[in-house]
Write a protein that holds these residues in place. Structure first.
Motif, mmCIF file in Angstrom:
data_model
loop_
_atom_site.group_PDB
_atom_site.id
_atom_site.type_symbol
_atom_site.label_atom_id
_atom_site.label_comp_id
_atom_site.label_asym_id
_atom_site.label_seq_id
_atom_site.Cartn_x
_atom_site.Cartn_y
_atom_site.Cartn_z
ATOM 1 N N ASP A 173 0.810 -1.218 0.000
ATOM 2 C CA ASP A 173 0.000 0.000 0.000
ATOM 3 C C ASP A 173 0.847 1.275 0.000
ATOM 4 O OD1 ASP A 173 -2.251 -1.582 0.080
ATOM 5 O OD2 ASP A 173 -2.461 -1.471 2.269
ATOM 6 N N ILE A 174 2.157 1.131 0.188
ATOM 7 C CA ILE A 174 3.039 2.297 0.318
ATOM 8 C C ILE A 174 3.521 2.741 -1.064
ATOM 9 C CG2 ILE A 174 5.258 3.108 1.227
ATOM 10 C CD1 ILE A 174 4.787 1.077 3.536
ATOM 11 N N GLU A 175 3.361 4.024 -1.360
ATOM 12 C CA GLU A 175 3.798 4.568 -2.635
ATOM 13 C C GLU A 175 5.220 5.112 -2.494
ATOM 14 O OE1 GLU A 175 2.079 7.406 -6.240
ATOM 15 O OE2 GLU A 175 1.111 7.414 -4.261
ATOM 16 N N VAL A 176 6.077 4.709 -3.402
ATOM 17 C CA VAL A 176 7.482 5.145 -3.415
ATOM 18 C C VAL A 176 7.708 6.006 -4.655
ATOM 19 C CG1 VAL A 176 9.893 4.410 -3.428
ATOM 20 C CG2 VAL A 176 8.192 3.044 -2.205
ATOM 21 N N PHE A 177 8.360 7.146 -4.461
ATOM 22 C CA PHE A 177 8.581 8.095 -5.546
ATOM 23 C C PHE A 177 10.064 8.154 -5.909
ATOM 24 C CE2 PHE A 177 4.947 9.380 -3.026
ATOM 25 C CZ PHE A 177 3.962 9.622 -3.977
ATOM 26 N N ASP A 178 10.336 8.531 -7.166
ATOM 27 C CA ASP A 178 11.707 8.684 -7.656
ATOM 28 C C ASP A 178 12.081 10.159 -7.696
ATOM 29 O OD1 ASP A 178 12.833 5.989 -8.643
ATOM 30 O OD2 ASP A 178 10.814 6.006 -9.501
ATOM 31 N N ASP A 179 13.250 10.479 -7.137
ATOM 32 C CA ASP A 179 13.847 11.804 -7.312
ATOM 33 C C ASP A 179 15.082 11.595 -8.186
ATOM 34 O OD1 ASP A 179 15.270 14.193 -7.143
ATOM 35 O OD2 ASP A 179 14.495 14.642 -5.138
ATOM 36 N N ARG A 180 14.911 11.766 -9.488
ATOM 37 C CA ARG A 180 15.989 11.480 -10.431
ATOM 38 C C ARG A 180 17.149 12.452 -10.273
ATOM 39 N NH1 ARG A 180 14.224 7.501 -13.580
ATOM 40 N NH2 ARG A 180 11.960 7.276 -13.915
ATOM 41 N N ARG A 214 15.192 7.536 -3.860
ATOM 42 C CA ARG A 214 13.745 7.384 -3.774
ATOM 43 C C ARG A 214 13.268 7.843 -2.403
ATOM 44 N NH1 ARG A 214 15.088 2.456 -6.869
ATOM 45 N NH2 ARG A 214 14.104 2.649 -8.921
ATOM 46 N N TYR A 215 11.981 8.171 -2.330
ATOM 47 C CA TYR A 215 11.426 8.674 -1.079
ATOM 48 C C TYR A 215 9.962 8.285 -0.947
ATOM 49 C CZ TYR A 215 9.309 12.375 -3.984
ATOM 50 O OH TYR A 215 8.588 13.057 -4.932
ATOM 51 N N VAL A 216 9.475 8.348 0.279
ATOM 52 C CA VAL A 216 8.041 8.236 0.562
ATOM 53 C C VAL A 216 7.596 9.561 1.175
ATOM 54 C CG1 VAL A 216 8.206 5.740 0.935
ATOM 55 C CG2 VAL A 216 8.348 7.300 2.901
ATOM 56 N N LEU A 217 6.306 9.754 1.214
ATOM 57 C CA LEU A 217 5.765 10.942 1.853
ATOM 58 C C LEU A 217 5.301 10.599 3.256
ATOM 59 C CD1 LEU A 217 3.740 12.597 -1.059
ATOM 60 C CD2 LEU A 217 5.929 13.337 -0.092
ATOM 61 N N GLN A 218 5.852 11.287 4.231
ATOM 62 C CA GLN A 218 5.453 11.132 5.626
ATOM 63 C C GLN A 218 4.836 12.452 6.074
ATOM 64 O OE1 GLN A 218 7.939 9.083 8.667
ATOM 65 N NE2 GLN A 218 8.027 11.085 9.672
ATOM 66 N N ASP A 219 3.541 12.436 6.312
ATOM 67 C CA ASP A 219 2.816 13.662 6.666
ATOM 68 C C ASP A 219 3.085 14.775 5.656
ATOM 69 O OD1 ASP A 219 1.879 12.390 8.994
ATOM 70 O OD2 ASP A 219 3.678 12.982 10.099
ATOM 71 N N GLY A 220 3.155 14.408 4.373
ATOM 72 C CA GLY A 220 3.354 15.383 3.314
ATOM 73 C C GLY A 220 4.796 15.820 3.116
ATOM 74 N N LYS A 221 5.734 15.261 3.889
ATOM 75 C CA LYS A 221 7.152 15.623 3.780
ATOM 76 C C LYS A 221 7.941 14.437 3.226
ATOM 77 C CE LYS A 221 7.272 16.788 8.243
ATOM 78 N NZ LYS A 221 5.877 16.933 8.687
ATOM 79 N N LYS A 272 18.250 5.116 1.181
ATOM 80 C CA LYS A 272 19.590 4.920 0.632
ATOM 81 C C LYS A 272 19.578 4.781 -0.888
ATOM 82 C CE LYS A 272 21.467 2.466 4.672
ATOM 83 N NZ LYS A 272 22.092 1.204 5.124
ATOM 84 N N LYS A 273 20.625 5.307 -1.498
ATOM 85 C CA LYS A 273 20.804 5.134 -2.931
ATOM 86 C C LYS A 273 20.898 3.639 -3.259
ATOM 87 C CE LYS A 273 23.106 9.546 -3.793
ATOM 88 N NZ LYS A 273 24.310 10.228 -4.327
ATOM 89 N N ARG A 274 20.398 3.301 -4.436
ATOM 90 C CA ARG A 274 20.398 1.927 -4.947
ATOM 91 C C ARG A 274 19.346 1.044 -4.287
ATOM 92 N NH1 ARG A 274 25.621 3.158 -4.151
ATOM 93 N NH2 ARG A 274 25.768 1.820 -2.330
ATOM 94 N N TRP A 275 18.642 1.571 -3.279
ATOM 95 C CA TRP A 275 17.567 0.770 -2.702
ATOM 96 C C TRP A 275 16.397 0.730 -3.672
ATOM 97 C CZ3 TRP A 275 16.200 0.931 3.165
ATOM 98 C CH2 TRP A 275 17.275 0.399 3.902
ATOM 99 N N GLY A 276 15.880 -0.478 -3.907
ATOM 100 C CA GLY A 276 14.727 -0.637 -4.768
ATOM 101 C C GLY A 276 13.423 -0.331 -4.040
#
Length: 302
Positions: free
Chosen positions: A72-79, A84-91, A96-100
């Motif tokens: 259910d967790i959405e993961v975003f790419d910051d190219r 990559r990052y997730v949103l926690q309370d909108g932040k 880590k780099k290379r983490w899928g």
């Protein structure tokens, strides 16, 4: 299993097979241990035992953890940053780099369980809060989820993280607040050298209210040994220190903090820290201690 046999077992048997064996054998051993006791277990332990009878081995052996699903967790790419990052309370909370994406989902799902209000690993409660203007000293910050949850309230944040692979993600996460966030790549212990520091040697605190969070993978006792000045002289001071890494940490840390004038309470429920190769009866451990020491003026005004 003696020490030599145990070592050979770890060499000969692949890790994924050892995990499967543990997942089957440990719940049986725990249930047999409590079935063989003359006195009935506490309500919290009985709830954990009931969970083990119906569910796979889990570090949080309570039904609430089944409400969380990694998919259910959405993961975003910051190219641009290569992370990559997730949103926690909108932040944005970076990893880590290379983490899928799958690895990030699994870890963040565990973090969400960890900080559920019903979790034995929950740092903050309605009574034990991070207040506006406090200084956060986060030792063992890792990805920085606790720090991010209070960053807008904090007057200053000092994040200790020795793992170099977490530094870039932490810098990315806290870039919007970089003027009040300091990231320190050192172990915090009872000695000071090129790779280690004590809190007493590193911190020079004024009369600010400080919130000290400690989760250092079993090295908590050494850290506390190197924080005698801070623990004895500074107030107001709140301490959230993890106690699940070793069997006797809860009792020992509670006793130690009481000598410095803290009022302590443990988190609700128990953890089953089966990653500890030395785990033994009674198996279950409290997740953390929450301790508070106020200055005398504040006490007299209450």
């Amino acid at each position: 299993m003696n020490q030599l046999t145990s070592k050979l077992y770890r060499i000969v048997v692949p890790k994924f097979i050892r995990k499967r064996i543990l997942a089957k054998q440990l719940p049986v051993a725990i249930l047999d241990y409590y079935d063989g006791r003359n006195e009935p277990p506490s309500v919290e332990i009985q709830q954990a035992l009931n969970f083990l009878k119906k569910n796979p081995l889990a570090i949080f052996p309570y039904d609430f953890q089944n409400e969380y699903h990694a998919e259910d967790i959405e993961v975003f790419d910051d190219r641009e940053k290569g992370m990559r990052y997730v949103l926690q309370d909108g932040k944005r909370l970076y990893f880590k780099k290379r983490w899928g994406k799958r690895k990030i989902r699994d870890l963040y799902n565990l973090l969400k369980k960890e900080q559920d209000i019903r979790s034995p690993h929950r740092y903050l409660t309605q009574e034990f809060r991070f207040e506006e203007g406090e200084v956060l000293v986060d030792v063992g910050a890792a990805e920085g989820n606790l720090a991010l949850s209070v960053v807008e309230k904090a007057s200053e944040l000092i994040l200790f993280e020795a793992n170099k692979d977490w530094i870039a993600p932490l810098e990315a996460t806290f870039e919007p607040w970089k003027d009040k966030v300091k990231i320190v790549q050192k172990f915090v212990s009872d000695v000071t050298n090129d790779t280690n520091t004590t809190l007493d040697d590193y911190l020079s605190l004024d009369d600010s209210s400080v919130f000290l969070k400690i989760d250092v993978e079993g090295a908590e006792s050494r850290l506390l040994e190197g924080a005698k000045r801070i623990l004895s002289a500074h107030s107001p001071l709140k301490v959230a220190v993890c106690t699940y890494h070793k069997q006797n940490d809860e009792k020992e840390f509670t006793k130690l903090l009481s000598t410095y004038g803290f009022r302590s309470s443990h988190s609700d429920g128990y953890m089953l820290f089966y990653f500890d190769k030395k785990i033994k009866a009674p198996y279950f451990r409290r997740g953390l201690i929450r301790a508070v020491k106020m200055n005398e003026n504040k006490k007299s005004n209450q």
